[in-house]
Design a protein around this motif. Sequence first.
Motif, PDB file in Angstrom:
ATOM      1  N   LYS A 158       2.436  19.912   9.515  1.00 21.18           N
ATOM      2  CA  LYS A 158       3.081  19.648  10.808  1.00 21.18           C
ATOM      3  C   LYS A 158       4.461  19.024  10.597  1.00 21.18           C
ATOM      4  O   LYS A 158       5.437  19.410  11.250  1.00 21.18           O
ATOM      5  N   LYS A 159       4.545  18.061   9.665  1.00 27.39           N
ATOM      6  CA  LYS A 159       5.833  17.427   9.396  1.00 27.39           C
ATOM      7  C   LYS A 159       6.819  18.422   8.799  1.00 27.39           C
ATOM      8  O   LYS A 159       8.011  18.416   9.131  1.00 27.39           O
ATOM      9  N   ALA A 167      11.696  21.807   9.525  1.00 29.73           N
ATOM     10  CA  ALA A 167      12.272  23.154   9.596  1.00 29.73           C
ATOM     11  C   ALA A 167      12.998  23.402  10.914  1.00 29.73           C
ATOM     12  O   ALA A 167      13.962  24.174  10.968  1.00 29.73           O
ATOM     13  N   GLU A 168      12.545  22.754  11.975  1.00 32.01           N
ATOM     14  CA  GLU A 168      13.122  22.995  13.295  1.00 32.01           C
ATOM     15  C   GLU A 168      14.347  22.132  13.592  1.00 32.01           C
ATOM     16  O   GLU A 168      15.008  22.323  14.620  1.00 32.01           O
ATOM     17  N   PRO A 210      14.083   5.997   1.928  1.00 34.78           N
ATOM     18  CA  PRO A 210      13.527   7.314   1.594  1.00 34.78           C
ATOM     19  C   PRO A 210      13.095   8.123   2.811  1.00 34.78           C
ATOM     20  O   PRO A 210      13.222   9.357   2.812  1.00 34.78           O
ATOM     21  N   GLU A 211      12.597   7.463   3.862  1.00 39.11           N
ATOM     22  CA  GLU A 211      12.139   8.193   5.045  1.00 39.11           C
ATOM     23  C   GLU A 211      13.279   8.879   5.803  1.00 39.11           C
ATOM     24  O   GLU A 211      13.036   9.715   6.667  1.00 39.11           O
ATOM     25  N   LYS A 212      14.513   8.551   5.458  1.00 41.15           N
ATOM     26  CA  LYS A 212      15.662   9.213   6.081  1.00 41.15           C
ATOM     27  C   LYS A 212      15.976  10.551   5.415  1.00 41.15           C
ATOM     28  O   LYS A 212      16.788  11.330   5.918  1.00 41.15           O
ATOM     29  N   VAL A 213      15.334  10.822   4.285  1.00 41.21           N
ATOM     30  CA  VAL A 213      15.555  12.070   3.547  1.00 41.21           C
ATOM     31  C   VAL A 213      14.460  13.062   3.900  1.00 41.21           C
ATOM     32  O   VAL A 213      13.272  12.744   3.836  1.00 41.21           O
ATOM     33  N   ASP A 214      14.839  14.273   4.281  1.00 41.20           N
ATOM     34  CA  ASP A 214      13.860  15.279   4.702  1.00 41.20           C
ATOM     35  C   ASP A 214      13.154  15.939   3.522  1.00 41.20           C
ATOM     36  O   ASP A 214      11.954  16.205   3.582  1.00 41.20           O
TER      37      ASP A 214
END
Length: 403
Positions: free
Chosen positions: A6-7, A12-13, A105-109
Motif C-alpha cells: 500500500k505504501k 508511486a502516485e 529517513p522517513e522523508k526519503v521515498d
Amino acid sequence: MNPSIKKLAQIAEKETRTVIGLMSGTSLDGLDIALCEVEGSGPETKVSLLKFVTKPYHKNDREKLRKVTSVDQVSLRDLCYVHTWLGQLHADMIVEALFEWGIKPEKVDCIGSHGQTIYHLPNRDLNGEETPLNSTFQVGDGDHIAVNTGILTISDFRQKHTAFGGEGAPMAPLVDEWLFTDKKEHRILLNIGGIANYTFMPAADVKDLKKFSTDTGPGNTLMDAVMKSRFDKPFDKGGKIAASGNVIKPLLIKMLEDDWFKSEDEKSTGPEYFNLKWIKEKEELAGFSGSDISDKDMVATVTELTARTIAQNIQHHIPENLPVMIYPSGGGAHNRFLMDRISHYLDEADVCEFSELGFSADVKEAVIFAVLANETVTGSGFNIHTKYGSEQNIHFGKISFPV
C-alpha cells in the motif's frame, strides 16, 4: 492489503519523489550517495540534485572487497559474508549522510542501490565453454539496506537486463537519453570509470541518426592496476606519471590487436578481462618481460591505450565531420593528461564540462540509479530489444521493503 504494498502504491502516485541513488564503482574508493527530487517518469523525468556526498571506504573495507572482486576463485565464506556486510555498511553510510544533512529517513521515498560488481561475464568471454549466457554479479544485499535505513530499497538492477538477453551493462544509456538529449546539439556522454563507455545521443531534431552506446574497453582499470602494483598508489593523480613516461609502441600495438577491440557491436567488459594478467600476456607477445619496461613507461602505455580505444570507437561509430559535444564523467574525467590525449585524437569534437548539463561529473552515476529506481516505482519502464527479437518495456531492480 500488505501495508508495504500500500505504501509503495502511495509513493508511486506522488507527483515528485525523494530518491537516494547509490553508486560504487570498480575503483573501490567509496560509495556515492545522491539525494534527488525526481518528478514524473519516462522521457518526462526531471531530476533535481538536493545533496551529494562520497563516503570513502577504509583500507580494510577495500581489502575485503578485493578478495572477492574480479577473481576466478573465491572463498564462499568470504563471498557470503561480504554480500551481507556491504549491505549493512552502505546502510550505515546512508544513515550517516542523512544525519549530516539534517534529513530524517522517513522523508526519503526510496533508495536505488547499484551494489558492488564483483564479476561481469558477457557470453563472449565464455569461449564456448558453457551454455551461452550473459551474466553479472553484484553484492550488497538490498534487504539489509532497507531494514537498516527504514527506507524502501530497489537493488540488483542488472539482472533483469541479462534475463532479457542484454549484458547488464552499460546501464547509464537507458537514462542518458531521457535526461540529456538536446534538440539541436549532438552529444557524447563519455564515462571513464574502471571501464570506459559512452552514449552517443543525436540531436532530437535530427531524425536520420540513431543513439548508440557501448563500452570501449579499459578506462581507469589498467592504469589503476599498474599504479597499485608498481607505485603502491591507488591512481595516477592528474596523469602526472603517465605524462612523464614514454609510450612503448610495440606493446601498445599488441594491446590494440586484441580481438575484443575488433567487434563493432554494442558490448560490455570489466576488469575480469582487462587486468594485470592481460598486460603480461601482451608483454610476452611483444617480446618484453615486466622488468624490461619502466614503471612510468607502463603507466604511459596503458593510459595511451585508454585514450586511443575511446577515440577510435567514437570515430568508428560517429559520422565524420559531425559536430559533436563530448561531456566526460567518472574518475577519468579528472585525469588531465588522459583527457588531453583523448582530445588530441578527437580534435574536431568539443570537450565540455559535465556541469553544464546540470550537475557535476562525479554525481552522474548515482543520479542514474535514482532514476532507475524511480522508474521501477512509478513508470512504464525502458524500451529495450529483447533476446526474443521484440521490443518490450522493462523495469529493473528487486524491491526490498523495510519490514
